[in-house]
Structures are given as structure tokens and as C-alpha cells.
Design a protein around this motif. Structure first.
Motif, PDB file in Angstrom:
ATOM      1  N   TYR A  32      73.340  71.210  73.823  1.00 45.52           N
ATOM      2  CA  TYR A  32      72.133  71.313  73.257  1.00 45.52           C
ATOM      3  C   TYR A  32      71.627  70.333  72.135  1.00 45.52           C
ATOM      4  CZ  TYR A  32      71.325  75.620  76.216  1.00 45.52           C
ATOM      5  OH  TYR A  32      71.443  76.524  77.247  1.00 45.52           O
ATOM      6  N   SER A  33      72.271  69.153  72.176  1.00 46.23           N
ATOM      7  CA  SER A  33      72.124  68.247  71.190  1.00 46.23           C
ATOM      8  C   SER A  33      70.662  67.697  71.216  1.00 46.23           C
ATOM      9  CB  SER A  33      73.271  67.074  71.271  1.00 46.23           C
ATOM     10  OG  SER A  33      73.120  66.335  72.613  1.00 46.23           O
ATOM     11  N   TYR A  34      70.148  67.644  72.422  1.00 46.17           N
ATOM     12  CA  TYR A  34      68.750  67.066  72.569  1.00 46.17           C
ATOM     13  C   TYR A  34      67.760  68.086  71.607  1.00 46.17           C
ATOM     14  CZ  TYR A  34      67.959  70.567  76.207  1.00 46.17           C
ATOM     15  OH  TYR A  34      68.252  71.659  76.913  1.00 46.17           O
ATOM     16  N   LEU A  35      67.987  69.237  71.896  1.00 42.10           N
ATOM     17  CA  LEU A  35      67.268  70.124  71.292  1.00 42.10           C
ATOM     18  C   LEU A  35      67.519  70.325  69.760  1.00 42.10           C
ATOM     19  CD1 LEU A  35      65.075  72.466  71.357  1.00 42.10           C
ATOM     20  CD2 LEU A  35      66.943  74.105  72.087  1.00 42.10           C
ATOM     21  N   LYS A  36      68.717  70.072  69.192  1.00 40.26           N
ATOM     22  CA  LYS A  36      68.952  70.196  67.769  1.00 40.26           C
ATOM     23  C   LYS A  36      68.381  68.806  67.306  1.00 40.26           C
ATOM     24  CE  LYS A  36      73.550  72.063  68.189  1.00 40.26           C
ATOM     25  NZ  LYS A  36      74.964  72.044  67.885  1.00 40.26           N
ATOM     26  N   ASP A  37      68.386  67.727  68.213  1.00 45.80           N
ATOM     27  CA  ASP A  37      67.761  66.400  67.563  1.00 45.80           C
ATOM     28  C   ASP A  37      65.940  66.559  67.203  1.00 45.80           C
ATOM     29  OD1 ASP A  37      67.482  63.625  66.668  1.00 45.80           O
ATOM     30  OD2 ASP A  37      66.552  63.305  68.967  1.00 45.80           O
ATOM     31  N   GLN A  38      65.578  67.353  68.268  1.00 45.91           N
ATOM     32  CA  GLN A  38      64.091  67.588  68.149  1.00 45.91           C
ATOM     33  C   GLN A  38      63.774  68.568  66.935  1.00 45.91           C
ATOM     34  OE1 GLN A  38      61.285  67.207  70.412  1.00 45.91           O
ATOM     35  NE2 GLN A  38      62.249  65.544  71.364  1.00 45.91           N
ATOM     36  N   LEU A  39      64.550  69.592  66.795  1.00 48.82           N
ATOM     37  CA  LEU A  39      64.454  70.627  65.523  1.00 48.82           C
ATOM     38  C   LEU A  39      64.555  69.833  64.262  1.00 48.82           C
ATOM     39  CD1 LEU A  39      66.053  73.793  66.872  1.00 48.82           C
ATOM     40  CD2 LEU A  39      63.525  73.509  66.460  1.00 48.82           C
ATOM     41  N   LYS A  40      65.599  68.766  64.274  1.00 49.87           N
ATOM     42  CA  LYS A  40      65.900  68.113  62.943  1.00 49.87           C
ATOM     43  C   LYS A  40      64.408  67.468  62.733  1.00 49.87           C
ATOM     44  CE  LYS A  40      70.550  67.693  62.973  1.00 49.87           C
ATOM     45  NZ  LYS A  40      71.864  66.889  63.092  1.00 49.87           N
ATOM     46  N   ARG A  41      63.779  66.691  63.783  1.00 54.93           N
ATOM     47  CA  ARG A  41      62.691  65.920  63.478  1.00 54.93           C
ATOM     48  C   ARG A  41      61.475  66.565  63.229  1.00 54.93           C
ATOM     49  NH1 ARG A  41      62.125  62.588  68.320  1.00 54.93           N
ATOM     50  NH2 ARG A  41      63.618  63.395  69.201  1.00 54.93           N
ATOM     51  N   ALA A  42      61.527  68.137  63.688  1.00 52.35           N
ATOM     52  CA  ALA A  42      60.139  68.728  63.540  1.00 52.35           C
ATOM     53  C   ALA A  42      60.257  69.546  61.970  1.00 52.35           C
ATOM     54  CB  ALA A  42      60.147  69.884  64.440  1.00 52.35           C
ATOM     55  N   SER A  43      61.455  69.700  61.516  1.00 51.46           N
ATOM     56  CA  SER A  43      61.574  69.952  60.114  1.00 51.46           C
ATOM     57  C   SER A  43      60.790  69.347  59.033  1.00 51.46           C
ATOM     58  CB  SER A  43      63.128  70.631  59.839  1.00 51.46           C
ATOM     59  OG  SER A  43      63.451  71.484  60.809  1.00 51.46           O
TER      60      SER A  43
END
Length: 44
Positions: A32-43
């Protein structure tokens, strides 16, 4: 040094959100690296 924005409720909530987001990301499987990347950018 203490800033006035640190006293705001919205600031405190955003810090808690960021901490919880990173806790969730640590528990995610490696696929789920794509989801982790999205969450990092949204924080904040």
C-alpha cells in the motif's frame, strides 16, 4: 519560544491527526505504498 497559534484547538487537533496518520501508516502492509504516499501528503 511559544507562539499563539499553538494554543488554538485546530492546531492541537491537526497535531493529533498527523500523529495518528503516521501510526496507521506504520501498520500498513508494504503493498500500500501509494496510499501511504497519499496520507503523507495530506497530513499537515
Amino acid at each position: 519560544m511559544n507562539f499563539n497559534h499553538e494554543k488554538l484547538d485546530v492546531y492541537q487537533v491537526s497535531l493529533k491527526y498527523t500523529k495518528e496518520t503516521f501510526n496507521v501508516m506504520e501498520k500498513m502492509p508494504s503493498g500500500y505504498s501509494y496510499l501511504k504516499d497519499q496520507l503523507k501528503r495530506a497530513s499537515p
